[in-house]
Design a protein around this motif. Sequence first.
Motif, PDB file in Angstrom:
ATOM      1  N   PHE A 186       0.838  -1.201   0.000  1.00  0.00           N
ATOM      2  CA  PHE A 186       0.000   0.000   0.000  1.00  0.00           C
ATOM      3  C   PHE A 186       0.873   1.251   0.000  1.00  0.00           C
ATOM      4  CE2 PHE A 186      -3.013   3.115   1.530  1.00  0.00           C
ATOM      5  CZ  PHE A 186      -4.205   2.704   0.947  1.00  0.00           C
ATOM      6  N   TYR A 187       1.949   1.229   0.784  1.00  0.00           N
ATOM      7  CA  TYR A 187       2.868   2.372   0.857  1.00  0.00           C
ATOM      8  C   TYR A 187       3.497   2.652  -0.505  1.00  0.00           C
ATOM      9  CZ  TYR A 187       7.448   4.574   1.668  1.00  0.00           C
ATOM     10  OH  TYR A 187       8.562   5.369   1.595  1.00  0.00           O
ATOM     11  N   LEU A 188       3.956   1.607  -1.171  1.00  0.00           N
ATOM     12  CA  LEU A 188       4.624   1.796  -2.458  1.00  0.00           C
ATOM     13  C   LEU A 188       3.655   2.295  -3.525  1.00  0.00           C
ATOM     14  CD1 LEU A 188       6.823  -1.434  -2.506  1.00  0.00           C
ATOM     15  CD2 LEU A 188       7.586   0.900  -2.052  1.00  0.00           C
ATOM     16  N   THR A 189       2.388   1.851  -3.436  1.00  0.00           N
ATOM     17  CA  THR A 189       1.409   2.242  -4.443  1.00  0.00           C
ATOM     18  C   THR A 189       0.838   3.632  -4.171  1.00  0.00           C
ATOM     19  OG1 THR A 189       0.800  -0.082  -4.751  1.00  0.00           O
ATOM     20  CG2 THR A 189      -0.735   1.560  -5.585  1.00  0.00           C
ATOM     21  N   ALA A 190       0.347   3.838  -2.939  1.00  0.00           N
ATOM     22  CA  ALA A 190      -0.366   5.078  -2.622  1.00  0.00           C
ATOM     23  C   ALA A 190       0.575   6.247  -2.330  1.00  0.00           C
ATOM     24  CB  ALA A 190      -1.285   4.840  -1.422  1.00  0.00           C
ATOM     25  N   GLU A 191       1.666   5.984  -1.622  1.00  0.00           N
ATOM     26  CA  GLU A 191       2.559   7.070  -1.209  1.00  0.00           C
ATOM     27  C   GLU A 191       3.638   7.347  -2.250  1.00  0.00           C
ATOM     28  OE1 GLU A 191       4.158   9.926   1.619  1.00  0.00           O
ATOM     29  OE2 GLU A 191       2.208   9.005   1.241  1.00  0.00           O
ATOM     30  N   ARG A 192       4.191   6.256  -2.825  1.00  0.00           N
ATOM     31  CA  ARG A 192       5.299   6.437  -3.765  1.00  0.00           C
ATOM     32  C   ARG A 192       4.845   6.453  -5.221  1.00  0.00           C
ATOM     33  NH1 ARG A 192      10.075   5.741  -0.969  1.00  0.00           N
ATOM     34  NH2 ARG A 192      10.913   6.805  -2.797  1.00  0.00           N
ATOM     35  N   GLY A 193       3.596   6.049  -5.491  1.00  0.00           N
ATOM     36  CA  GLY A 193       3.069   6.069  -6.848  1.00  0.00           C
ATOM     37  C   GLY A 193       3.757   5.111  -7.802  1.00  0.00           C
ATOM     38  N   MET A 194       4.244   3.970  -7.313  1.00  0.00           N
ATOM     39  CA  MET A 194       4.951   3.019  -8.169  1.00  0.00           C
ATOM     40  C   MET A 194       3.965   2.172  -8.953  1.00  0.00           C
ATOM     41  SD  MET A 194       7.990   1.794  -5.573  1.00  0.00           S
ATOM     42  CE  MET A 194       8.553   0.532  -6.711  1.00  0.00           C
ATOM     43  N   PRO A 195       4.298   1.790 -10.175  1.00  0.00           N
ATOM     44  CA  PRO A 195       3.428   0.907 -10.958  1.00  0.00           C
ATOM     45  C   PRO A 195       3.404  -0.504 -10.377  1.00  0.00           C
ATOM     46  CG  PRO A 195       5.478   1.323 -12.136  1.00  0.00           C
ATOM     47  CD  PRO A 195       5.485   2.231 -10.946  1.00  0.00           C
ATOM     48  N   ALA A 196       2.382  -1.263 -10.774  1.00  0.00           N
ATOM     49  CA  ALA A 196       2.151  -2.584 -10.172  1.00  0.00           C
ATOM     50  C   ALA A 196       3.343  -3.518 -10.380  1.00  0.00           C
ATOM     51  CB  ALA A 196       0.884  -3.203 -10.757  1.00  0.00           C
TER      52      ALA A 196
END
Length: 404
Positions: free
Chosen positions: A38-48
Amino acid sequence: MPPALRRVYAAYPAGFWVLWFGTIINRVGEFVVPLLGFYLTAERGMPAFQVSVVLAMLGAGRFVAEGLSGPLSDRRGPAFTMTLALTGGAVTLLALSAASTFPWLVLGVLGFSLFSAMYKPASSAAVAELTSGAQRTRAYTLLYWAINVGAATAPVLGGWLAGRSYRLLFYLDAASMALYALLIHLLFPRRPRPAAASAVRPRLLPRDRLLGLFCVATLLYSLTYQSYKLLALVFAQQGYTPVQYGQVLALNGALVILLGLPVGGLIARRNHPRWQAAGAALLGLGFLGHAFADALWQHLLAVAVWSVGEIVAYSIGKTIVSELGRPEQRGTYIGLVGSMSGLSALLAPLLGGFLLDGYGARPMWLVVAGLALAGALLYLWLEERVERRRAETTALEAAPKPAG
């Protein structure tokens, strides 16, 4: 302290309670791993794709670290290895909190996994050194219960903290690991290593056919267990909401907390390896239920079945592994079997994703369930040899120690 609690406390060595209370502290403070995706997706905006690579490092690190941790525990002792793992994990978490690019995140998560996963074989070896017989099985069950209390608490508390600061998750998680390392350093008893441990050259891969077959059975079991992560994908495809998915996972945690101690106590009375085969079979039947579930209540029933299988298998599994090898090789055996869980954490999402994309949910669950049932049959086939080996190990533990 009430008399009942005093009796429970007196039933185990003081060193075990250092591990138990330290586990509570560490697991309640384990914020980063449950919320990392969740941190990598929501906070860092990284692709799947990048998120999946970073998360895969958790399994890769565990696969390598658990295999190395065992021989280190045999040579230097569980206390040294646990302290190294927890201290190293705390330091790498602090470094990971400052990682700003994809390569550094990959390296940071891999480094964290390499350190933190070293703790597991060492702690299992420490429990085995402190206990014996049915007491050992009950001790592992108590530790399992403490782990799951933390696992049920940490994501909720971590989610609340993340609303204030994601970086705070890294700091508090690192602090819980450092505090546990300090408890071990100050309070955990140091025992002299057996003379055989210094005389025998450690081997990463002992020449033991029984150990190899047991690792295969454990890999089959673990591939099914780790496939629970695919439920999120299946639920999304079938139109369920995140709240409903949360309810399914909450049922697993609630059952482990409610049934872990009574089921573990029941299994400890006989302390027989057949329980592990039964647990693997129940795990397979539970995942088989997902293949034919068309409603939420049917998925909940499937989760209830495989959760009971998880409880049953775990309640005896650690004891069996700790008694497969000679006392001076205990950590090596525990580490190798534990590394199968790390390998399955890496392979299960890849296998499941391939089957889900190519064939759909029902065939995927049928294959996943078949792996656990195959593991159950292999555990059952090995039962007689496992019992003989455990009897030999128990006799070695009971033998008088040479003076001096």
